[in-house]
Design an enzyme around this catalytic site. Sequence first.
Site, short mmCIF file in Angstrom:
data_model
loop_
_atom_site.label_atom_id
_atom_site.label_comp_id
_atom_site.label_asym_id
_atom_site.label_seq_id
_atom_site.Cartn_x
_atom_site.Cartn_y
_atom_site.Cartn_z
N TRP A 150 0.81 -1.20 0.00
CA TRP A 150 0.00 0.00 0.00
C TRP A 150 0.86 1.27 0.00
O TRP A 150 0.36 2.35 0.23
CB TRP A 150 -0.94 -0.03 1.21
CG TRP A 150 -2.09 -0.96 1.01
CD1 TRP A 150 -3.36 -0.62 0.62
CD2 TRP A 150 -2.10 -2.38 1.15
NE1 TRP A 150 -4.14 -1.74 0.51
CE2 TRP A 150 -3.39 -2.84 0.83
CE3 TRP A 150 -1.12 -3.31 1.50
CZ2 TRP A 150 -3.74 -4.18 0.85
CZ3 TRP A 150 -1.48 -4.66 1.53
CH2 TRP A 150 -2.78 -5.09 1.21
N CYS A 188 -6.85 -4.61 -2.40
CA CYS A 188 -8.05 -5.40 -2.15
C CYS A 188 -8.80 -5.80 -3.40
O CYS A 188 -9.24 -6.95 -3.53
CB CYS A 188 -8.97 -4.67 -1.17
SG CYS A 188 -9.76 -3.18 -1.82
N HIS A 194 -13.59 -1.22 0.48
CA HIS A 194 -12.85 -2.48 0.57
C HIS A 194 -13.60 -3.53 -0.23
O HIS A 194 -14.84 -3.60 -0.18
CB HIS A 194 -12.70 -2.92 2.03
CG HIS A 194 -11.90 -4.18 2.18
ND1 HIS A 194 -10.64 -4.31 1.66
CD2 HIS A 194 -12.18 -5.36 2.78
CE1 HIS A 194 -10.17 -5.52 1.94
NE2 HIS A 194 -11.09 -6.17 2.62
N ASP A 213 -12.58 -13.23 2.13
CA ASP A 213 -11.72 -12.08 1.83
C ASP A 213 -10.27 -12.52 1.73
O ASP A 213 -9.66 -12.92 2.73
CB ASP A 213 -11.87 -11.03 2.93
CG ASP A 213 -11.21 -9.70 2.57
OD1 ASP A 213 -10.47 -9.66 1.58
OD2 ASP A 213 -11.45 -8.72 3.29
N TYR A 266 -6.91 4.88 -0.31
CA TYR A 266 -8.24 4.30 -0.16
C TYR A 266 -8.40 3.48 1.12
O TYR A 266 -9.52 3.27 1.61
CB TYR A 266 -8.60 3.44 -1.37
CG TYR A 266 -8.13 2.00 -1.29
CD1 TYR A 266 -8.96 1.00 -0.82
CD2 TYR A 266 -6.83 1.64 -1.67
CE1 TYR A 266 -8.53 -0.32 -0.72
CE2 TYR A 266 -6.40 0.34 -1.58
CZ TYR A 266 -7.25 -0.64 -1.11
OH TYR A 266 -6.82 -1.94 -1.02
#
Length: 679
Positions: A236, A271, A327, A350, A509
């Site tokens: 990230w 994600c 997400h 997830d 984000y």
Amino acid sequence: MDKALDIEKCDLQCQENNTEHYTEENGVDRLVVRRGRPFSVLLHLRQGSHAQPGTNVTLSVETGPIPCRESGTKATFDVGSAVDESCWSATMSVPTDDTVCLTISSPADAPIGKYKLLMGHINGTSLCEFVMLFNPWCSRDAVYMENEEEREEYVLAQDGIIYRGVPPRFKELAWTFGQFEPGILDICLRILDENPKFVHDAKQDCAARADPVYVTRVLSAMINCSDDRGVLMGSWSDYSFGVKPSYWTGSEDILRQWNYTNCLPVRYGQCWVFAAVNCTVSRALGIPCRVITNYDSAHDCNCNLLMEYIYNEDNKEIGDDSIWNYHCWVESWMTRPDLKEGFGGWQASDPTPQEQSEGVFCCGPVPLSAIKNGELTMKYDAPFVYAEVNADVVVYVTKKTGEKRKVLENTKEVGHDISTKAVGKDERLDITNLYKYPEGSEEERMVFEKAKHQNKLAQKSEEPEVQIKIKIAKSTMIGTDFHVFVVVKNNSPTTKTFLLLCYARVQHYNGTIGDKCGFAGVPDLKIDPSQSTATPLTVEYSKYGPTITDDRMIKVKAILMDSETRKFHKEVKTIVLDTPPITIKIAGVPKVNQKLTADIALQNPLPVPLQDCIFTIHGVRLTAGQSIVQKIGTVNPKEYAATKVEFSPTAPGKKKLVVAFDSDKLSNISAFETIVITD
């Protein structure tokens, strides 16, 4: 006895079988079938050999490196007069003197994977190999999906749309799943074979592949590489030695790279990339799957169902919880015989590595009905997913004396506008109602009681004493300066004086805050009763441009303190900057094997040149399984990056041509054009 069949060759009838099993998109050069549905193979006998009706034939099927009858990875059965849907069985017919047709039926709970078909009891003769998948068309299969349009969308569709941005400015990302492209199925099966459970106990793992719940949980762990030889590495911030997650617009290149490099993780994903690759693999294996996006998604680190923002007296955040602007995860369709009745249907899982579950970075599958009804003891990871869509937000200020004072609470911020692509059309479908009851409803109150959540505030119907809102300009095109207004209304019967502070900061984000790019402050904001004021904040490209991320998000926070009562009020709004459109114009007759031309263009909106401009173009059965890369070079301000590409469709139907743009200062821009190809 079966030795009486002197077989010259075995015709797998791939064209007919694969079409019957909805796997012809995988190609017709190999046999790919779905469990619970019969398939036929034609045995050609050697010259002079003949088969008689009633000939005794024994067959065996086996999967995995240690096939075993007890575990269900091996079965031996005699050819009979009728098939038995509850187990492996077969019938035989004799179309001609020198051919034998075997019709073989598998149970709807057989393990998926690569199989061998043999003839004979011991050391049988190998007839063929085939691949067995889950079967959403079979009512006895755990992944059965009744609606044909939904099967088309969630199993067979090779492209889709992923939603990002911030409501109501939803940003569409066209994604090529490509689950039927050449070689992808074998890569998906390799993912199962690389998972640690297979390495530790291959016999048990292959047997467990009969269960879509098990397979879904394995995929949740294997799409990330945090514990194993998984597909994607997340990042990230630093993208050294890899590419930015925004570079990807399809799963094929990611899966091929992972396979080609002998399971080295592909750098990098975030994600939506993790979720999209997971969706590709699930659909390839026959599990109905879709990518969903949750806006203002909570990451609850301590499992107390609260997002606790803790600030010191210098307004510096010192807590660990976070709320992501959005997400993405996946939902898979299946029954849940491991749970009590009523928890089948869509299951959330997830693959983005956030928290460990049973010692592994994975999450789910958990029934959406369990989340909606506060059943937090249901497997798997219900409390974490519940918090993602339901957590309350509490803001504390910690004083230098150590005292912690609660200053703000919000029960509606987390989990809204939960989105996925609609069935059969390129539109957004809001599925929030599948996760939660309407805010403030009686059902919601009952759910929170069941979830042992005692921190939900009673909603007050009276008008608040002070209202604070952030309004943004209609146009927030990247590269331009724009205004933000903080509107404060005094609803009290007396004149009030406030301290107003307004900050604009670059944001990722996932909620991470970057550099400041704007500030406005009014130390003595006086507002008369029933009056309002609007304080402007100018956000300049010269300040946000150097540090803006590919997400192009700017977080505006307004803090208002009553000078008399010292009471705090806060309002936050995330701005997603607009981007220039990519125009795609298709020329030619859209027919199979006929050349088409796409004219593609994008205008540079920045006041500075764009360097290293590149268009990447691809489409399932449009670009021959490869991405077309067009290097443009430098594009000056207000000028156009433009290119022309040629391609030839190889299959009929509705196809998407996806175009992505990348450069040194402007990236993460994509568009698509839908083309209907005829024979």
